[in-house]
Design a protein around this motif. Structure first.
Motif, PDB file in Angstrom:
ATOM      1  N   UNK A   1      -6.142 -23.379   3.623  1.00  0.00           N
ATOM      2  CA  UNK A   1      -6.948 -22.660   4.605  1.00  0.00           C
ATOM      3  C   UNK A   1      -6.353 -21.359   5.069  1.00  0.00           C
ATOM      4  N   UNK A   2      -5.221 -20.940   4.474  1.00  0.00           N
ATOM      5  CA  UNK A   2      -4.610 -19.678   4.838  1.00  0.00           C
ATOM      6  C   UNK A   2      -5.465 -18.490   4.430  1.00  0.00           C
TER       7      UNK A   2
ATOM      8  N   UNK B   1      12.640 -25.803  11.618  1.00  0.00           N
ATOM      9  CA  UNK B   1      11.781 -24.662  11.273  1.00  0.00           C
ATOM     10  C   UNK B   1      10.360 -24.859  11.785  1.00  0.00           C
ATOM     11  N   UNK B   2       9.854 -26.078  11.648  1.00  0.00           N
ATOM     12  CA  UNK B   2       8.485 -26.341  12.102  1.00  0.00           C
ATOM     13  C   UNK B   2       8.355 -26.208  13.617  1.00  0.00           C
ATOM     14  N   UNK B   3       9.376 -26.621  14.346  1.00  0.00           N
ATOM     15  CA  UNK B   3       9.334 -26.469  15.802  1.00  0.00           C
ATOM     16  C   UNK B   3       9.327 -24.997  16.186  1.00  0.00           C
ATOM     17  N   UNK B   4      10.124 -24.188  15.501  1.00  0.00           N
ATOM     18  CA  UNK B   4      10.134 -22.751  15.781  1.00  0.00           C
ATOM     19  C   UNK B   4       8.744 -22.153  15.567  1.00  0.00           C
TER      20      UNK B   4
ATOM     21  N   UNK C   1       8.647 -24.931   0.146  1.00  0.00           N
ATOM     22  CA  UNK C   1       8.965 -24.162   1.355  1.00  0.00           C
ATOM     23  C   UNK C   1       7.700 -23.830   2.128  1.00  0.00           C
ATOM     24  N   UNK C   2       6.661 -23.426   1.418  1.00  0.00           N
ATOM     25  CA  UNK C   2       5.405 -23.101   2.093  1.00  0.00           C
ATOM     26  C   UNK C   2       4.823 -24.331   2.774  1.00  0.00           C
TER      27      UNK C   2
ATOM     28  N   UNK D   1       3.424 -24.756   6.547  1.00  0.00           N
ATOM     29  CA  UNK D   1       2.025 -25.099   6.803  1.00  0.00           C
ATOM     30  C   UNK D   1       1.905 -26.284   7.752  1.00  0.00           C
ATOM     31  N   UNK D   2       2.814 -27.244   7.629  1.00  0.00           N
ATOM     32  CA  UNK D   2       2.747 -28.432   8.480  1.00  0.00           C
ATOM     33  C   UNK D   2       2.973 -28.096   9.946  1.00  0.00           C
ATOM     34  N   UNK D   3       3.603 -26.968  10.228  1.00  0.00           N
ATOM     35  CA  UNK D   3       3.859 -26.575  11.619  1.00  0.00           C
ATOM     36  C   UNK D   3       2.576 -26.253  12.369  1.00  0.00           C
ATOM     37  N   UNK D   4       1.535 -25.875  11.649  1.00  0.00           N
ATOM     38  CA  UNK D   4       0.272 -25.512  12.296  1.00  0.00           C
ATOM     39  C   UNK D   4      -0.293 -26.692  13.088  1.00  0.00           C
ATOM     40  N   UNK D   5      -0.069 -27.906  12.610  1.00  0.00           N
ATOM     41  CA  UNK D   5      -0.611 -29.099  13.260  1.00  0.00           C
ATOM     42  C   UNK D   5       0.370 -29.751  14.229  1.00  0.00           C
ATOM     43  N   UNK D   6       1.497 -29.111  14.476  1.00  0.00           N
ATOM     44  CA  UNK D   6       2.484 -29.654  15.403  1.00  0.00           C
ATOM     45  C   UNK D   6       2.185 -29.148  16.812  1.00  0.00           C
TER      46      UNK D   6
END
Length: 328
Positions: free
Chosen positions: A46-47, A279-282, A304-305, A309-314
């Motif tokens: 979805x990017x 990284x996801x928390x940042x 790595x991508x 991407x998983x950070x968007x839902x955090x």
């Protein structure tokens, strides 16, 4: 994926994903097959917001750059990509000759350069209109009135949509926007700066400015953004080139501040609580902040991508954000 709108004019504003993909090394240090795989995965998730520049990546082979835009043009044609993907590019920092750099031989921001460089970028990318065009670095040899007027002409002609600035002092951004408003011209609406969770020293000289790094989102710029909520902030190098998570990537001395140990410790605590990576928390902290930013992430592999991407839902809780901000 989540989305937000950048820009205010209905004719040029765009809805973009809250995570932007940097294509800096695509076509040079990152080979074509890997670049295509990363781009394909980003779009699949979805990017919709890809970032490049006309000088990427001149330092890899001593050229003038253009490899990234050229690869994106080939990828767009091979995949049938149209206007659904917003491609942002930059001009002003392309070396005028191979073997030189933006610090000693940059193309600059004259009216002639803006017109010619924008046309070359459109050709390399294979687009009729550049969705978002940034002034990459300052050019104090050219009157701001000339740069502002030239950008306005490109927008009026329909070959450029939104305008942005990167690596500019906040006062230069405001002065340019004031000149544009007084002349009835479009001004900068997207600002791209280095911004991350750790605080950075503002006083260290840089290659672009002896008074400090103009590319970091310091107090002046963040205060300006709070006062101008219609402006969007794109945060480049949010993961500090791997320094949050990789022992072989030590922090730059610019982050040697009293606040750093505490902030790193809190970051790791929140990561452990959420089951996410540091990284996801940042990235989640940036996306959902009171002053939200669009993180601009690079990737040299699909894995790595996927982490980014998983950070968007955090979704961080208000208590976790208060702790991260040091306000609990």
């Amino acid at each position: 994926m989540r989305y937000r709108t950048i820009g205010t004019d209905p004719a040029t504003r765009r809805e973009v994903s809250v995570l932007s993909l940097g294509a800096m090394l695509f076509g040079s240090a990152t080979d074509e097959a890997t670049s295509y795989a990363i781009l394909d995965r980003y779009v699949e998730a979805g990017g919709t917001f890809v970032d490049t520049s006309d000088n990427y990546a001149f330092w890899v082979d001593g050229s003038q750059g253009g490899q990234s835009e050229e690869l994106l043009g080939r990828w767009r044609r091979s995949r049938g990509v149209g206007t659904e993907i917003v491609v942002a590019t930059k001009l002003g920092a392309r070396p005028l000759a191979p073997g030189t750099s933006y610090t000693d031989n940059a193309e600059g921001l004259s009216a002639k350069v803006l017109r010619e460089s924008a046309e070359r970028s459109r050709e390399r990318l294979g687009v009729d209109r550049l969705d978002l065009l940034y002034a990459h670095i300052e050019d104090r040899t050219v009157p701001l009135e000339e740069t502002v007027g030239a950008f306005g002409e490109l927008v009026a002609e329909g070959t450029v949509g939104l305008l942005g600035a990167s690596n500019h002092r906040a006062w230069r951004v405001e002065r340019a926007r004031a000149l544009a408003a007084a002349a009835g011209l479009p001004g900068y609406e997207v600002l791209q700066y280095h911004h991350s969770y750790l605080h950075r020293r503002p006083d260290l000289p840089s290659a672009l400015d002896p008074d400090g790094d103009p590319g970091s989102a310091g107090a002046d710029l963040l205060s300006y953004l709070r006062a101008e909520p219609d402006l969007a902030l794109v945060a480049y190098s949010p993961l500090l080139k791997g320094s949050y998570a990789r022992p072989d990537k030590p922090l730059d001395p610019a982050y040697d501040l009293p606040s750093t140990p505490r902030r790193l410790a809190t970051l790791r605590e929140v990561a452990a609580e959420t089951g996410a990576t540091v990284n996801q928390v940042v990235l989640a902290w940036l996306i959902g902040a009171e002053l939200p930013a669009i993180p601009l992430v690079g990737a040299s592999s699909v894995a790595q991508l996927d982490e980014s991407l998983a950070a968007v839902d955090l979704d961080l809780t208000p208590e976790q954000r208060a702790r991260l901000d040091g306000t609990w």
